[in-house]
Scaffold this active site. Sequence first.
Site, PDB file in Angstrom:
ATOM      1  CB  CYS A 124      -0.948  -0.001   1.186  1.00  0.00           C
ATOM      2  SG  CYS A 124      -2.078  -1.397   1.174  1.00  0.00           S
TER       3      CYS A 124
ATOM      4  CG  HIS B 171      -2.912   3.755   2.328  1.00  0.00           C
ATOM      5  ND1 HIS B 171      -3.575   3.394   1.178  1.00  0.00           N
ATOM      6  CD2 HIS B 171      -2.850   2.634   3.103  1.00  0.00           C
ATOM      7  CE1 HIS B 171      -3.888   2.112   1.252  1.00  0.00           C
ATOM      8  NE2 HIS B 171      -3.467   1.632   2.407  1.00  0.00           N
TER       9      HIS B 171
ATOM     10  CG  ASN C  11      -6.464  -0.463   1.746  1.00  0.00           C
ATOM     11  OD1 ASN C  11      -5.848  -0.065   0.757  1.00  0.00           O
ATOM     12  ND2 ASN C  11      -5.850  -0.909   2.829  1.00  0.00           N
TER      13      ASN C  11
HETATM   14  N1  COA Z   1     -17.538  -7.977  11.454  1.00  0.00           N
HETATM   15  C1  COA Z   1     -17.895  -8.233  12.720  1.00  0.00           C
HETATM   16  N2  COA Z   1     -17.024  -8.574  13.669  1.00  0.00           N
HETATM   17  C2  COA Z   1     -15.716  -8.676  13.309  1.00  0.00           C
HETATM   18  C3  COA Z   1     -15.286  -8.434  11.989  1.00  0.00           C
HETATM   19  C4  COA Z   1     -16.269  -8.084  11.051  1.00  0.00           C
HETATM   20  N3  COA Z   1     -15.948  -7.822   9.765  1.00  0.00           N
HETATM   21  N4  COA Z   1     -13.956  -8.579  11.933  1.00  0.00           N
HETATM   22  C5  COA Z   1     -13.555  -8.935  13.171  1.00  0.00           C
HETATM   23  N5  COA Z   1     -14.625  -8.967  14.002  1.00  0.00           N
HETATM   24  C6  COA Z   1     -14.665  -9.291  15.414  1.00  0.00           C
HETATM   25  C7  COA Z   1     -13.480 -10.100  15.889  1.00  0.00           C
HETATM   26  O1  COA Z   1     -13.672 -11.466  15.642  1.00  0.00           O
HETATM   27  C8  COA Z   1     -13.445  -9.761  17.344  1.00  0.00           C
HETATM   28  O2  COA Z   1     -14.376 -10.540  18.001  1.00  0.00           O
HETATM   29  P1  COA Z   1     -14.041 -11.143  19.465  1.00  0.00           P
HETATM   30  O3  COA Z   1     -13.822  -9.950  20.335  1.00  0.00           O
HETATM   31  O4  COA Z   1     -15.278 -11.908  19.775  1.00  0.00           O
HETATM   32  O5  COA Z   1     -12.818 -11.967  19.272  1.00  0.00           O
HETATM   33  C9  COA Z   1     -13.914  -8.302  17.392  1.00  0.00           C
HETATM   34  O6  COA Z   1     -14.607  -8.080  16.157  1.00  0.00           O
HETATM   35  C10 COA Z   1     -12.792  -7.311  17.527  1.00  0.00           C
HETATM   36  O7  COA Z   1     -11.766  -7.678  16.613  1.00  0.00           O
HETATM   37  P2  COA Z   1     -10.518  -6.747  16.342  1.00  0.00           P
HETATM   38  O8  COA Z   1      -9.625  -7.416  15.336  1.00  0.00           O
HETATM   39  O9  COA Z   1      -9.908  -6.324  17.638  1.00  0.00           O
HETATM   40  O10 COA Z   1     -11.261  -5.496  15.704  1.00  0.00           O
HETATM   41  P3  COA Z   1     -10.661  -4.108  15.380  1.00  0.00           P
HETATM   42  O11 COA Z   1     -11.395  -3.069  16.109  1.00  0.00           O
HETATM   43  O12 COA Z   1      -9.174  -4.111  15.484  1.00  0.00           O
HETATM   44  O13 COA Z   1     -11.032  -3.962  13.833  1.00  0.00           O
HETATM   45  C11 COA Z   1      -9.948  -4.116  11.740  1.00  0.00           C
HETATM   46  C12 COA Z   1     -10.533  -4.899  12.914  1.00  0.00           C
HETATM   47  C13 COA Z   1      -9.414  -5.115  10.726  1.00  0.00           C
HETATM   48  C14 COA Z   1     -11.052  -3.289  11.114  1.00  0.00           C
HETATM   49  C15 COA Z   1      -8.842  -3.189  12.274  1.00  0.00           C
HETATM   50  O14 COA Z   1      -7.971  -3.927  13.093  1.00  0.00           O
HETATM   51  C16 COA Z   1      -8.061  -2.520  11.191  1.00  0.00           C
HETATM   52  O15 COA Z   1      -8.599  -1.791  10.398  1.00  0.00           O
HETATM   53  N6  COA Z   1      -6.723  -2.743  11.145  1.00  0.00           N
HETATM   54  C17 COA Z   1      -5.897  -2.164  10.148  1.00  0.00           C
HETATM   55  C18 COA Z   1      -6.047  -2.935   8.876  1.00  0.00           C
HETATM   56  C19 COA Z   1      -5.492  -2.198   7.674  1.00  0.00           C
HETATM   57  O16 COA Z   1      -5.656  -1.024   7.534  1.00  0.00           O
HETATM   58  N7  COA Z   1      -4.825  -2.961   6.813  1.00  0.00           N
HETATM   59  C20 COA Z   1      -4.296  -2.469   5.608  1.00  0.00           C
HETATM   60  C21 COA Z   1      -3.070  -1.687   5.840  1.00  0.00           C
HETATM   61  S1  COA Z   1      -2.444  -1.087   4.334  1.00  0.00           S
END
Ligand code: COA
Length: 406
Positions: free
Chosen positions: A130, A268, A298
């Site tokens: 990215c 980004h 993204n």
């Molecule tokens: N819908 C519903 N629940 C979801 C889910 C979805 N799409 N994805 C994950 N969950 C759940 C998890 O299973 C977890 O459940 P649990 O507490 O029962 O285990 C809960 O939501 C929290 O998960 P977590 O991973 O801590 O969520 P988060 O707040 O960190 O959000 C992302 C997840 C992926 C949205 C976030 O971590 C993120 O955006 N990270 C950066 C990713 C990114 O930008 N990548 C590209 C970089 S170039």
Amino acid sequence: MTRRRGGKRPIRSNGENGRYAHITGWGAEVPERVLTNHDIEKMVDTSDEWIRERTGISERRIADDRDTTVTLGIRAARKALKRANILPDDLDLIIVATGSSEHLFPSTACLIQDQLGATRAGAFDLLAACSGFIYALGMAAGQIKSGQAQTVLIVGTEIFSRITDWNDRGTCILFADGAGAFVLQVSDTPGGVREVVLHSDGSGGDLLSVPSGVRATWNGSEPPPKSVIYMNGRDVFRFAARVMTSAIEEVIRNTGLMLSDIDVIIPHQANLRIIDASMRSLKFPSERVIINVERYGNTSAASIPIALVEAVEQGRIKANDRLVVVGFGGGLTWGAALLEWDVIPTTASYGRDVLREGLYILARVRSLLNRMMRFLESVFVRGPSKSHWRLLKRSENSPPHSEPKK
Ligand code: COA
């Protein structure tokens, strides 16, 4: 503090030696098909509310079966060449940033070069996930400032929907497809891409990865991993918020400016919460940050050019504005660039537009003739073999050579 005409603090020049890399053309292309959060609700256990709250994304664009990183990239590139009012032959170099190319080689850049008819240009792909567009901007500006090139095309093009695991709710809500392209040209007028900072940390490679088909060893006890995105969302989130802030501060510091000298930041477009967190820690006004993640998700190396092109078209970026573009992604990689939007006016000419379109048709004919000549030469000079027929058939059917839609 010394201020230049117009009340702006002067930018410290870092090794430019009177050669500046100006952005003279730009274009973006997104597929027509819209995939909403409600559509994704039907595929995995998630909800529109959860996705919007955690990422800021409402919908994204997904390519149809006929599109490839090449066809999306060509359409964006043609718009950029038209805006710069240059011909394909003016290009010295084509750099494509992509993490979703169809082949390891030929590069997406070479296939775009062929279809544009940029017969003088060198072409290569660059893989920095990215952050790819920031890396491409750095490479292109470096080539121009060092005198190696006069005119460079950079393209960020992605079809992440084809490397997404549509059963993984942690990733399938995030990524999408699109392309953006810029033309950079040399000028002795100060402006353009003034500073680029690039960083990497391979120790975090496993946080965000897409295994390729090439594996050195595989013990055979379990199936090899699929070529899809694997991500540790929480750790990537923490990394992204931290490096986005530090890269912005560094690129500004290197030019002797202050944050208050920056008119617009184009980050980004990964996640609204990452953008908000780093802008809050910088105390940068949110109305001067370009955000379109809610509509496109993204799009990896294409996200910054799509956002920048849209901002220019909406009149949110004005002549002499100072912009910071900042990216982060797999690798881990991150970086930022400081641009002066001193676009040197080009006079659009109908005749040149027609000529350019004619040259694109000619490029397709030339490409076909080149392949036929190679085939005939090998048959008549060296005698036919089964592999010749196979190769010719493959190159005729191969998606990279298919007609761009528009
Ligand atoms: N819908 C519903 N629940 C979801 C889910 C979805 N799409 N994805 C994950 N969950 C759940 C998890 O299973 C977890 O459940 P649990 O507490 O029962 O285990 C809960 O939501 C929290 O998960 P977590 O991973 O801590 O969520 P988060 O707040 O960190 O959000 C992302 C997840 C992926 C949205 C976030 O971590 C993120 O955006 N990270 C950066 C990713 C990114 O930008 N990548 C590209 C970089 S170039």
